[in-house]
Write a protein that holds these residues in place. Structure first.
Motif, mmCIF file in Angstrom:
data_model
loop_
_atom_site.group_PDB
_atom_site.id
_atom_site.type_symbol
_atom_site.label_atom_id
_atom_site.label_comp_id
_atom_site.label_asym_id
_atom_site.label_seq_id
_atom_site.Cartn_x
_atom_site.Cartn_y
_atom_site.Cartn_z
ATOM 1 N N LYS A 124 8.524 8.181 -1.155
ATOM 2 C CA LYS A 124 7.638 9.329 -1.010
ATOM 3 C C LYS A 124 8.329 10.509 -0.329
ATOM 4 O O LYS A 124 8.187 11.642 -0.752
ATOM 5 N N ASP A 146 7.012 2.890 -3.283
ATOM 6 C CA ASP A 146 7.357 4.152 -3.929
ATOM 7 C C ASP A 146 8.036 5.015 -2.894
ATOM 8 O O ASP A 146 7.562 5.112 -1.756
ATOM 9 N N LYS A 151 1.535 -0.067 -4.747
ATOM 10 C CA LYS A 151 2.817 0.070 -4.062
ATOM 11 C C LYS A 151 2.616 0.834 -2.760
ATOM 12 O O LYS A 151 1.813 1.761 -2.694
ATOM 13 N N LYS A 152 3.366 0.457 -1.744
ATOM 14 C CA LYS A 152 3.312 1.188 -0.479
ATOM 15 C C LYS A 152 4.150 2.454 -0.611
ATOM 16 O O LYS A 152 5.220 2.434 -1.214
ATOM 17 N N ARG A 153 3.653 3.522 -0.040
ATOM 18 C CA ARG A 153 4.390 4.785 -0.054
ATOM 19 C C ARG A 153 5.297 4.800 1.176
ATOM 20 O O ARG A 153 4.814 4.670 2.299
ATOM 21 N N ASN A 189 1.081 10.973 4.688
ATOM 22 C CA ASN A 189 0.972 10.558 3.293
ATOM 23 C C ASN A 189 1.739 9.286 2.970
ATOM 24 O O ASN A 189 1.975 9.003 1.804
ATOM 25 N N VAL A 190 2.188 8.557 3.983
ATOM 26 C CA VAL A 190 2.946 7.331 3.717
ATOM 27 C C VAL A 190 2.284 6.128 4.385
ATOM 28 O O VAL A 190 1.493 6.276 5.314
ATOM 29 N N ASP A 191 2.646 4.953 3.890
ATOM 30 C CA ASP A 191 2.116 3.705 4.433
ATOM 31 C C ASP A 191 3.112 3.045 5.378
ATOM 32 O O ASP A 191 2.733 2.292 6.265
#
Length: 130
Positions: A37, A35, A4-6, A59-61
């Motif tokens: 985040k 997700d 899953k992409k954050r 920390n995220v995509d």
């Protein structure tokens, strides 16, 4: 199963918190491609809040910019979008309401499309279909 992409959800805290809660809730669905985040905060974070947003975005995509009726006046949303662009994060603009006129943040490019919020659209957008 694919990872899953954050997602970081950028939104106008004063006007669109309900829509953000719904979007974060969709992240919990079994077939969700993302997700939840992190997200915008109400108070500008103490100290250099932009630096804290930069660290959160590490920390995220993907960044989902939830656009409501007053997003064009939300300075924080524009600042977060600028940070996303600076960090070369994938992002897209999502209309928070289907029955209201939603506006883009001032930092959005003219080419940035405002997408309709449907479950199928959300899955396509997070998958890179834009």
């Amino acid at each position: 199963m694919t990872t899953k992409k954050r997602a970081f959800i950028s939104f106008d805290y004063d006007n669109d918190e309900g829509a953000k809660i719904m979007l974060a809730g969709q992240a919990k669905l079994p077939d969700s491609p993302f997700d939840f985040k992190d997200a915008s905060v109400k108070e500008h974070l103490t100290g250099d809040w932009k630096e804290k947003v930069r660290r959160r975005m590490d920390n995220v995509d993907i960044v989902i910019v939830l656009c409501g009726q007053k997003t064009h006046t939300a300075a924080g949303v524009s600042a977060e979008l600028e940070i996303a662009k600076e960090k070369e994060k994938e992002y897209f603009l999502l209309a928070a309401y289907s029955d209201k006129t939603c506006t883009k943040p001032t930092a959005a490019s003219a080419s940035d499309k405002l997408y309709e919020w449907t479950w199928d659209n959300l899955k396509t957008l997070i998958g890179g279909g834009r």
